[in-house]
Design a protein around this motif. Structure first.
Motif, short mmCIF file in Angstrom:
data_model
loop_
_atom_site.label_atom_id
_atom_site.label_comp_id
_atom_site.label_asym_id
_atom_site.label_seq_id
_atom_site.Cartn_x
_atom_site.Cartn_y
_atom_site.Cartn_z
N GLU A 107 21.55 27.54 -44.76
CA GLU A 107 21.68 27.35 -43.20
C GLU A 107 23.01 27.67 -43.02
N VAL A 108 23.34 28.91 -41.97
CA VAL A 108 24.34 29.33 -41.43
C VAL A 108 24.69 28.88 -40.00
N SER A 109 25.70 28.11 -39.58
CA SER A 109 25.82 27.64 -38.40
C SER A 109 26.27 28.91 -37.33
N GLU A 110 26.26 28.70 -35.97
CA GLU A 110 26.50 29.69 -34.97
C GLU A 110 28.06 29.82 -34.82
N GLY A 111 28.79 28.73 -35.13
CA GLY A 111 30.16 28.66 -35.26
C GLY A 111 30.72 29.54 -36.41
N GLU A 112 30.07 29.55 -37.39
CA GLU A 112 30.38 30.34 -38.77
C GLU A 112 30.41 31.75 -38.52
N PRO A 169 34.37 23.98 -33.38
CA PRO A 169 33.18 23.45 -33.70
C PRO A 169 32.86 22.46 -32.57
N LYS A 170 31.51 22.73 -32.18
CA LYS A 170 31.13 21.36 -31.13
C LYS A 170 30.60 20.35 -31.96
N LYS A 175 28.05 17.22 -32.42
CA LYS A 175 26.72 16.94 -32.20
C LYS A 175 26.75 15.66 -31.08
#
Length: 307
Positions: free
Chosen positions: A183-188, A275-276, A278
């Protein structure tokens, strides 16, 4: 002028364009020979007939296809020049396609196509103008070096360029090379895009796009010629194990920005996203309340489409 590799014509419907093919690239690599170390005598490869056990001259050598271990079918240059193919003496255009529809992995070496004499000038220019105005490239077939090939015709500075292409069945499927699922985060992803912005250039020119390997070999040869100490090799950077991808992206952006600023002033780059966190999990309300909140959220989340 580079030597002519092949002469023939471009077949474009009923239009024929006589052309000469010349290489579009040059190899500036430094070449080495093999030498006998004790006396520096040149070591060469000699062509020896296995049956007669003797070296043979070039005029005694020809091509052949090994049908069985005891039978060889000789193939002459004349046979290859007179292949029963329309592409043996012409580059036949079969179709026109948008350039971005061609996978770059299929494109190989390039050749310039030179109009062969005054008779070729007008049809040559016609094809150049038509290709330039259409923003398309031509897909063609031609037969060189004992096989039929697929090619791509485009225009570069008002000159026709032919790129050799791989046939579809020559491209291996990359599916088996895919990494395991992650999984790759939107921030990355946004961080990687910010790094790409920082490293974007207008042209593939400048010191960073020069052949440093050939330059290093030339320095070694010059040092040995003048009997000077050899230039020292820089210590290679050891890649660190990436434990925090966002931190690695942030540091990469800062380094790229500093490098660009040193070359041509401050670079216009995007800041990495913060980074947000959660939100804390909330207790699930009753079913009726949940349904109301879900409906409200869907309504609030809709946005009008742009015109």
């Amino acid at each position: 002028m580079p030597r002519t590799i092949w002469s023939g014509a471009i077949s474009f419907g009923l239009v024929t364009v006589p052309i000469n093919v010349v290489s579009a690239t040059e190899d500036h690599s430094i070449r080495f020979h093999q030498y006998h170390l004790p006396d520096q005598g040149r070591v060469r490869y000699r062509k020896v007939c296995e049956l007669e056990d003797r070296e043979v001259a070039q005029e005694e050598i020809g091509k052949g296809y090994e049908l069985t271990k005891t039978m060889v079918i000789p193939i002459t240059d004349e046979d290859l020049r007179n292949l029963p193919l329309p592409t043996a003496k012409a580059i036949e255009i079969d179709a026109f396609v948008p350039l971005d529809s061609v996978d770059p992995i299929r494109i190989a070496e390039g050749y310039y196509l030179q109009p062969a004499g005054q008779v070729a000038a007008k049809p040559y220019k016609l094809l150049v103008k038509a290709l330039s105005r259409s923003a398309k490239v031509a897909v063609a077939k031609y037969a060189w070096s004992g096989r039929e090939r697929l090619g791509l015709l485009r225009v570069r500075d008002d000159v026709l360029v032919l790129h050799a292409m791989h046939w579809p069945d020559e491209i291996r499927e990359p599916a088996e090379l895919l990494p395991p699922p992650v999984e790759v985060s939107e921030g990355e992803i946004e961080g990687a895009l910010a790094l790409m912005d920082t490293m974007t250039v207008d042209k593939l020119e400048g010191e960073e796009f020069q052949d440093r390997y050939t330059e290093a070999i030339a320095r070694i040869i010059e040092a040995k010629r003048e009997e000077k100490p050899l230039p020292e090799a820089p210590a290679p950077e050891q890649p660190a194990q990436v434990l925090d991808l966002m931190a690695a992206l942030q540091e990469s952006v800062q380094k790229a920005r500093a490098s660009r600023a040193g070359e041509a002033g401050p670079a216009d780059v995007h800041e990495l996203p913060t980074p947000k966190k959660k939100p804390a999990a909330k207790k699930q309300p009753a079913k009726k309340a949940t349904a109301k909140k879900t409906a409200a959220k869907k309504t609030a989340g809709r946005r009008p489409r742009s015109a």
